[in-house]
Motif scaffolding. Structure first.
Motif, PDB file in Angstrom:
ATOM      1  N   UNK A 146       0.833  -1.205   0.000  1.00 32.61           N
ATOM      2  CA  UNK A 146       0.000   0.000   0.000  1.00 32.61           C
ATOM      3  C   UNK A 146       0.862   1.246   0.000  1.00 32.61           C
ATOM      4  N   UNK A 147       1.926   1.226   0.785  1.00 32.12           N
ATOM      5  CA  UNK A 147       2.866   2.350   0.838  1.00 32.12           C
ATOM      6  C   UNK A 147       3.433   2.620  -0.550  1.00 32.12           C
ATOM      7  N   UNK A 148       3.850   1.570  -1.243  1.00 37.43           N
ATOM      8  CA  UNK A 148       4.414   1.719  -2.586  1.00 37.43           C
ATOM      9  C   UNK A 148       3.370   2.288  -3.558  1.00 37.43           C
ATOM     10  N   UNK A 149       2.145   1.784  -3.470  1.00 38.05           N
ATOM     11  CA  UNK A 149       1.074   2.302  -4.332  1.00 38.05           C
ATOM     12  C   UNK A 149       0.813   3.782  -4.067  1.00 38.05           C
ATOM     13  N   UNK A 150       0.749   4.161  -2.782  1.00 40.13           N
ATOM     14  CA  UNK A 150       0.529   5.563  -2.441  1.00 40.13           C
ATOM     15  C   UNK A 150       1.673   6.443  -2.935  1.00 40.13           C
ATOM     16  N   UNK A 151       2.901   5.990  -2.754  1.00 40.27           N
ATOM     17  CA  UNK A 151       4.047   6.769  -3.216  1.00 40.27           C
ATOM     18  C   UNK A 151       4.035   6.921  -4.736  1.00 40.27           C
ATOM     19  N   UNK A 152       3.715   5.868  -5.450  1.00 42.67           N
ATOM     20  CA  UNK A 152       3.647   5.949  -6.912  1.00 42.67           C
ATOM     21  C   UNK A 152       2.555   6.915  -7.349  1.00 42.67           C
ATOM     22  N   UNK A 160       9.590  10.065  -1.975  1.00 46.99           N
ATOM     23  CA  UNK A 160      10.351   9.396  -0.922  1.00 46.99           C
ATOM     24  C   UNK A 160      10.050   9.963   0.455  1.00 46.99           C
ATOM     25  N   UNK A 161       9.785  11.264   0.530  1.00 45.86           N
ATOM     26  CA  UNK A 161       9.423  11.881   1.810  1.00 45.86           C
ATOM     27  C   UNK A 161       8.102  11.332   2.313  1.00 45.86           C
ATOM     28  N   UNK A 162       7.190  11.052   1.399  1.00 45.61           N
ATOM     29  CA  UNK A 162       5.910  10.458   1.786  1.00 45.61           C
ATOM     30  C   UNK A 162       6.150   9.098   2.442  1.00 45.61           C
ATOM     31  N   UNK A 163       7.116   8.351   1.936  1.00 43.77           N
ATOM     32  CA  UNK A 163       7.438   7.061   2.525  1.00 43.77           C
ATOM     33  C   UNK A 163       7.879   7.183   3.971  1.00 43.77           C
ATOM     34  N   UNK A 164       8.615   8.243   4.286  1.00 37.97           N
ATOM     35  CA  UNK A 164       9.083   8.451   5.660  1.00 37.97           C
ATOM     36  C   UNK A 164       7.902   8.674   6.596  1.00 37.97           C
ATOM     37  N   UNK A 165       6.971   9.555   6.204  1.00 32.74           N
ATOM     38  CA  UNK A 165       5.837   9.843   7.078  1.00 32.74           C
ATOM     39  C   UNK A 165       4.885   8.645   7.170  1.00 32.74           C
ATOM     40  N   UNK A 166       4.744   7.889   6.093  1.00 32.23           N
ATOM     41  CA  UNK A 166       3.919   6.680   6.145  1.00 32.23           C
ATOM     42  C   UNK A 166       4.545   5.633   7.056  1.00 32.23           C
TER      43      UNK A 166
END
Length: 104
Positions: free
Chosen positions: A14-20, A36-42
């Protein structure tokens, strides 16, 4: 969209889908951000908070940006100002997708 630590595989997907999706949104908007910053907060929301990726409060963001980041995240000086802007853009993206970003 809520995940516990036992849900690691589905969280990562889900994290990967949201980041994409966020990266595509950034490319088509005037917003400044980095997927990539979104990945940190997720990761923080999943690992340190309630795992509810679709529910964000001001208190969540205050804790992340003012408490967790200064203690745990190392950024080059030139990137420090861009990071909060990127997180703001990610919250705008989530709101545009119908996720809750509340003031409480």
């Amino acid at each position: 969209m809520s995940f516990t630590v036992e849900d690691e595989d589905i969280f990562q997907a889900t994290r990967e889908e949201l980041q994409d999706d966020y990266a595509r949104w950034l490319a088509s908007s005037n917003a400044e951000g980095d997927a990539g910053d979104a990945g940190v907060v997720l990761d923080w929301k999943w690992g340190y908070q309630d795992g509810e990726l679709g529910q964000w409060t001001v208190a969540d963001l205050e804790e992340f940006l003012l408490d967790w980041c200064p203690r745990k995240l190392s950024l080059p000086a030139g990137e420090c100002a861009d990071f909060p802007r990127s997180i703001r853009a990610f919250m705008t993206f989530l709101a545009a997708r119908g996720f809750a970003c509340a003031r409480q």
